[in-house]
Motif scaffolding. Structure first.
Motif, PDB file in Angstrom:
ATOM      1  N   GLN A   1       0.830  -1.189   0.000  1.00 51.67           N
ATOM      2  CA  GLN A   1       0.000   0.000   0.000  1.00 51.67           C
ATOM      3  C   GLN A   1       0.874   1.251   0.000  1.00 51.67           C
ATOM      4  O   GLN A   1       2.036   1.219   0.418  1.00 51.67           O
ATOM      5  CB  GLN A   1      -0.924   0.004   1.224  1.00 51.67           C
ATOM      6  CG  GLN A   1      -1.854  -1.194   1.295  1.00 51.67           C
ATOM      7  CD  GLN A   1      -2.730  -1.322   0.067  1.00 51.67           C
ATOM      8  OE1 GLN A   1      -3.359  -0.343  -0.360  1.00 51.67           O
ATOM      9  NE2 GLN A   1      -2.799  -2.518  -0.507  1.00 51.67           N
TER      10      GLN A   1
ATOM     11  N   PRO B   1       2.570  13.230  -1.658  1.00 56.07           N
ATOM     12  CA  PRO B   1       1.862  12.806  -0.452  1.00 56.07           C
ATOM     13  C   PRO B   1       0.358  12.806  -0.694  1.00 56.07           C
ATOM     14  O   PRO B   1      -0.200  13.751  -1.239  1.00 56.07           O
ATOM     15  CB  PRO B   1       2.265  13.874   0.575  1.00 56.07           C
ATOM     16  CG  PRO B   1       3.602  14.366   0.100  1.00 56.07           C
ATOM     17  CD  PRO B   1       3.513  14.338  -1.401  1.00 56.07           C
ATOM     18  N   GLY B   2      -0.286  11.740  -0.326  1.00 54.66           N
ATOM     19  CA  GLY B   2      -1.709  11.609  -0.584  1.00 54.66           C
ATOM     20  C   GLY B   2      -2.022  10.959  -1.910  1.00 54.66           C
ATOM     21  O   GLY B   2      -3.168  10.618  -2.191  1.00 54.66           O
TER      22      GLY B   2
ATOM     23  N   THR C   1       2.474   4.653   1.117  1.00 54.05           N
ATOM     24  CA  THR C   1       2.849   5.246   2.393  1.00 54.05           C
ATOM     25  C   THR C   1       2.566   6.754   2.345  1.00 54.05           C
ATOM     26  O   THR C   1       2.183   7.290   1.294  1.00 54.05           O
ATOM     27  CB  THR C   1       4.342   5.014   2.675  1.00 54.05           C
ATOM     28  OG1 THR C   1       5.119   5.790   1.749  1.00 54.05           O
ATOM     29  CG2 THR C   1       4.708   3.540   2.515  1.00 54.05           C
ATOM     30  N   PRO C   2       2.745   7.477   3.455  1.00 49.79           N
ATOM     31  CA  PRO C   2       2.502   8.926   3.451  1.00 49.79           C
ATOM     32  C   PRO C   2       3.337   9.701   2.430  1.00 49.79           C
ATOM     33  O   PRO C   2       2.962  10.816   2.049  1.00 49.79           O
ATOM     34  CB  PRO C   2       2.849   9.339   4.886  1.00 49.79           C
ATOM     35  CG  PRO C   2       2.529   8.128   5.708  1.00 49.79           C
ATOM     36  CD  PRO C   2       2.936   6.976   4.844  1.00 49.79           C
ATOM     37  N   THR C   3       4.450   9.137   1.961  1.00 54.19           N
ATOM     38  CA  THR C   3       5.262   9.829   0.958  1.00 54.19           C
ATOM     39  C   THR C   3       4.602   9.832  -0.416  1.00 54.19           C
ATOM     40  O   THR C   3       5.009  10.571  -1.303  1.00 54.19           O
ATOM     41  CB  THR C   3       6.649   9.174   0.818  1.00 54.19           C
ATOM     42  OG1 THR C   3       6.500   7.842   0.291  1.00 54.19           O
ATOM     43  CG2 THR C   3       7.362   9.122   2.159  1.00 54.19           C
ATOM     44  N   GLY C   4       3.577   8.971  -0.593  1.00 58.52           N
ATOM     45  CA  GLY C   4       2.956   8.821  -1.903  1.00 58.52           C
ATOM     46  C   GLY C   4       3.535   7.674  -2.687  1.00 58.52           C
ATOM     47  O   GLY C   4       3.146   7.445  -3.842  1.00 58.52           O
TER      48      GLY C   4
ATOM     49  N   GLU D   1       9.766   3.522  -2.544  1.00 59.56           N
ATOM     50  CA  GLU D   1      10.547   4.396  -1.657  1.00 59.56           C
ATOM     51  C   GLU D   1      11.980   3.877  -1.541  1.00 59.56           C
ATOM     52  O   GLU D   1      12.941   4.662  -1.537  1.00 59.56           O
ATOM     53  CB  GLU D   1       9.887   4.462  -0.283  1.00 59.56           C
ATOM     54  CG  GLU D   1      10.588   5.379   0.704  1.00 59.56           C
ATOM     55  CD  GLU D   1      10.627   6.828   0.264  1.00 59.56           C
ATOM     56  OE1 GLU D   1      11.623   7.523   0.573  1.00 59.56           O
ATOM     57  OE2 GLU D   1       9.662   7.274  -0.400  1.00 59.56           O
TER      58      GLU D   1
END
Length: 247
Positions: A120, A151-152, A122-125, A131
């Motif tokens: 899924q 992000p998002g 992460t907050p970094t997009g 990542e």
């Protein structure tokens, strides 16, 4: 005997014509067919990676290709790199590109892992795999002009690995020969490290490489209309990672 013998020259001529026609088709369509066949998993023989040098093809194993592409990238930043045991002709071609054209010089067999689990965002997009790829690129290439994630998340039209947080765009703008050369330094490095970093596709400069190609050849990228610099990936390297299987 005379009647049967008289047919032999005609049959021989027909065979020669058919062979000639087949040879002509292979010359024209051979690379395209090869690309399609490799996607079906037909095994390839020979070295894992190949570099086209001025003196001909040089075969490398994957570790040698990783060392060579990393050394060239580090030296291009003005830093010292260990190049012991690497053919100087390989280093030169990877650093400079082909004469008059900064196109692909290195190809490696694809090796897509089949045991990965889907991740899924992460907050970094980005997914954790993407990542990890971003961090690995930064370690070798330093600060880069990145895009294709946020992000998002992002929401691009149609199906896109960017929407899944699995893709990164690395920009080399404006489109110049020097920036093309820089782009190919990264593209080659990604291909050499694709197995370790779970890379799925690398697209740059009207070319595409796939981890699902057992021969690892680059082939022409069919850009969607209107076929501008962005859609043809002339101004950026696109790289994405494997999705993985649902848990």
């Amino acid at each position: 005997m005379t009647r049967h013998g008289s047919h032999r020259p005609v049959r021989l001529l027909l065979v020669l014509v058919l062979l000639g026609a087949l040879a002509a088709v292979l010359v024209v369509w051979g690379p395209s067919w090869s690309s399609r066949l490799t996607l079906e998993g037909i095994p390839a023989l020979g070295p894992e990676c190949v570099v086209q040098t001025a003196g001909g093809e040089v075969g490398l194993d994957r570790g040698e290709a990783q060392r060579a592409t990393t050394a060239v990238a580090i030296r291009d930043r003005g830093q010292e790199a260990d190049t012991s045991g690497i053919d100087e002709a390989v280093l030169q071609r990877l650093a400079e590109g082909p004469p008059g054209d900064a196109g692909p010089s290195l190809s490696c067999r694809g090796s897509a892992a089949g045991d990965l689990l889907e991740q899924q965002v992460t907050p970094t997009g980005l997914t954790p795999r993407a990542e990890r790829l971003r961090e690995a690129m930064a370690d070798v290439f330093g600060d880069q002009d990145l895009g294709g994630f946020a992000p998002g998340g992002v929401n691009r039209a149609g199906e896109s690995t960017h929407n899944d947080g699995r893709a990164i765009d690395v920009f080399f703008r404006p489109v110049t020969e020097e920036n093309r050369r820089q782009g190919w330094l990264l593209a080659h490095w990604l291909v050499a490290h694709a197995e370790d970093l779970d890379v799925q596709y690398v697209i740059f400069d009207d070319r595409v490489w796939s981890a699902r190609s057992s021969r690892g050849l680059w082939w022409d990228y069919d850009a969607p209309a209107p076929g501008n610099e962005i859609l043809r990936h002339l101004d950026h390297v696109h790289v994405d990672v494997l999705r993985g299987n649902p848990g």
